[in-house]
Design an enzyme around this catalytic site. Structure first.
Site, mmCIF file in Angstrom:
data_model
loop_
_atom_site.group_PDB
_atom_site.id
_atom_site.type_symbol
_atom_site.label_atom_id
_atom_site.label_comp_id
_atom_site.label_asym_id
_atom_site.label_seq_id
_atom_site.Cartn_x
_atom_site.Cartn_y
_atom_site.Cartn_z
ATOM 1 N N THR A 1 0.784 -1.054 -0.091
ATOM 2 C CA THR A 1 -0.047 -0.071 0.055
ATOM 3 C C THR A 1 0.948 1.173 0.181
ATOM 4 O O THR A 1 0.530 2.082 -0.327
ATOM 5 C CB THR A 1 -0.692 0.139 1.221
ATOM 6 N N TYR B 1 -8.547 0.787 -3.806
ATOM 7 C CA TYR B 1 -7.200 1.086 -3.989
ATOM 8 C C TYR B 1 -6.096 -0.184 -4.559
ATOM 9 O O TYR B 1 -6.318 -1.214 -3.937
ATOM 10 C CB TYR B 1 -6.270 2.232 -3.678
ATOM 11 N N SER C 1 1.585 -7.539 -0.603
ATOM 12 C CA SER C 1 2.378 -8.547 0.177
ATOM 13 C C SER C 1 2.078 -10.067 0.508
ATOM 14 O O SER C 1 2.772 -11.062 0.982
ATOM 15 C CB SER C 1 2.864 -7.408 1.247
ATOM 16 N N THR D 1 1.554 -4.743 4.626
ATOM 17 C CA THR D 1 1.569 -4.859 5.703
ATOM 18 C C THR D 1 0.907 -5.811 5.920
ATOM 19 O O THR D 1 1.248 -6.536 6.925
ATOM 20 C CB THR D 1 0.790 -3.164 6.716
ATOM 21 N N ASP D 2 0.283 -6.676 4.718
ATOM 22 C CA ASP D 2 -0.903 -8.451 4.764
ATOM 23 C C ASP D 2 0.174 -9.417 5.376
ATOM 24 O O ASP D 2 0.556 -9.353 6.395
ATOM 25 C CB ASP D 2 -1.069 -8.693 4.332
ATOM 26 N N LYS E 1 -0.050 -7.939 12.620
ATOM 27 C CA LYS E 1 -0.769 -6.930 11.908
ATOM 28 C C LYS E 1 -2.220 -7.142 12.757
ATOM 29 O O LYS E 1 -2.935 -8.752 12.897
ATOM 30 C CB LYS E 1 -1.280 -7.215 10.383
ATOM 31 N N GLU F 1 -4.174 -30.670 27.484
ATOM 32 C CA GLU F 1 -5.789 -30.869 27.593
ATOM 33 C C GLU F 1 -5.107 -31.830 26.277
ATOM 34 O O GLU F 1 -5.865 -33.133 26.045
ATOM 35 C CB GLU F 1 -6.371 -30.079 26.384
HETATM 36 N N1 DGL Z 1 -2.465 -5.581 -0.331
HETATM 37 C C1 DGL Z 1 -1.667 -5.611 0.700
HETATM 38 C C2 DGL Z 1 -0.603 -6.098 0.789
HETATM 39 O O1 DGL Z 1 0.382 -5.345 0.329
HETATM 40 C C3 DGL Z 1 -2.287 -3.831 1.358
HETATM 41 C C4 DGL Z 1 -1.944 -3.784 1.953
HETATM 42 C C5 DGL Z 1 -0.861 -2.886 2.485
HETATM 43 O O2 DGL Z 1 0.350 -2.673 2.070
HETATM 44 O O3 DGL Z 1 -1.363 -2.093 3.652
HETATM 45 O O4 DGL Z 1 -0.130 -6.506 1.471
#
Ligand code: DGL
Length: 370
Positions: free
Chosen positions: A55, A69, A102, A135-136, A208, A327
């Protein structure tokens, strides 16, 4: 709308937007554009910023698109040029290695990135490395680097939750803050760091936690520090071995042992577990409910999986320690527990461990250690 259009271009972003409004550029932007002779002081740290997409490199159709986006559109050099303030803290150079979301990272790309960072970190003319990333899966890449890089130089991974075209985009400040951290002597020897939303996280602990919020990144035991007004403040140290103190090295490794994750839920199909295990993985992470619990009807299928692969019990809850032999009958079943590691991080540690051993007892010790 004029401002939004100006903002959606890249170079000179902040200053240009203000000038478009007829305001004078802030001191920071003016300094960045000043002739070298005026600003020349002590040599600044030299940082290479590797672009991978996400992103932070994203673009939406309008300035109000914060969640709708396309990611991975803007080249890393343009992302850097949009934050001229960065020149006050470091001499930076961009390098594009991938341009992907990502979610499309895989082991091959992880290895390629780690090898490039490792090469750069060995160069005497590079003081620190930054990586722009979606961020993923930022936490997986950062953790992989944290376990494998052999350097004390700062390595900082960053991203954004809003594309650069959005109102209140977070990428420019994240990039600047990451440079502040990467340029600081305090960041040396602290392992791979993730800087987002003014916080400095250890790659080991960060995750995340929310699909959309800017304040999505959380660490199991809190961030290591914060960035305030161009200064990093560290309050904690990573307690677990990382980088130079681990036994993992990617030199000479061209592929990683296959490890898969199975996600537990009510009414699972045991045949799905069998099908996954049949793909040839050397280990299977069972992301169990609660304390990594195994449903009664999944015990026999997991016992079967153990005949050809290691079995690691983790928890799908997002945090907390998986207790051995509570368990479940881990000793009897020869299962490993993932301690406090998330299923996705347990996958990486297990895969790296398999480059050294296939003994479940040794893997268990690694989970306690790392
Ligand atoms: N498609 C996601 C990625 O590249 C976008 C999310 C992000 O970068 O915040 O991980």
């Amino acid at each position: 709308m004029t401002v939004a259009i100006v903002r959606s271009t890249t170079a000179g972003l902040a200053a240009a937007a203000l000038l478009g409004l007829g305001l004078s550029a802030p001191a920071a932007a003016q300094d960045a554009a000043a002739p070298a002779a005026q600003t020349q002081a002590a040599a600044k740290p030299r940082i290479v910023i590797i672009g991978t997409g996400g992103t932070i490199a994203g673009a939406g159709a309008s300035s109000v698109n914060t969640g709708d986006y396309d990611s991975a559109k803007v080249a890393v050099d343009k992302i850097i040029a949009a934050v001229p303030e960065i020149k006050q803290v470091a001499d930076v150079k961009g390098e594009q290695i991938f341009q992907i979301g990502s979610e499309s990272f895989n082991d091959e790309r992880l290895l390629k990135l780690a090898k490039r960072v490792s090469e750069l970190a060995k160069q005497p003319d590079v003081d620190a490395v930054m990586i722009t990333h979606g961020t993923d899966t930022i936490e997986e890449t950062a953790y992989f680097l944290n376990l494998t890089l052999k350097t004390e130089k700062p390595v900082v991974v960053i991203g954004a939750m809003r594309p650069g075209t959005a109102l209140s985009a977070d990428g420019p400040l994240n990039l600047y803050n990451a440079a502040v951290v990467a340029a600081s002597p305090e960041a040396k020897g602290k392992g791979v760091l993730v800087v987002m939303n003014d916080e400095i996280h250890s790659a080991r602990d960060v995750t995340k936690s929310n699909a959309l919020k800017v304040e999505t990144f959380e660490s199991l035991y809190g961030p290591l520090g914060v960035v305030v007004e161009s200064k990093p403040y560290f309050y904690r140290l990573p307690a677990r071995p990382h980088t130079t103190a681990t036994e993992f090295d990617i030199d000479g490794i061209d592929s990683l042992p296959k490890v898969d994750v199975f996600y537990a839920h009510v009414s699972m199909d045991p045949k799905a577990l069998g099908a996954l295990a049949g793909l040839g993985g050397k280990a299977l992470i069972y992301a169990g409910t609660g304390n990594g619990s195994v449903a009664d009807y999944m015990e026999a299928p997991l016992t079967e999986v153990r005949k050809s692969a290691l079995v690691v019990r983790a928890t799908r809850t997002g945090s907390g320690m998986v207790v051995r032999n509570g368990e479940e009958r881990d000793d009897e079943q020869d299962w490993v527990t993932a301690a406090d590691q998330s299923p996705q991080k347990a996958r990486l540690l297990t895969s790296l461990a398999l480059t050294k051993t296939s003994d479940p007892k040794v893997l268990q010790e690694m989970f306690w250690k790392y």
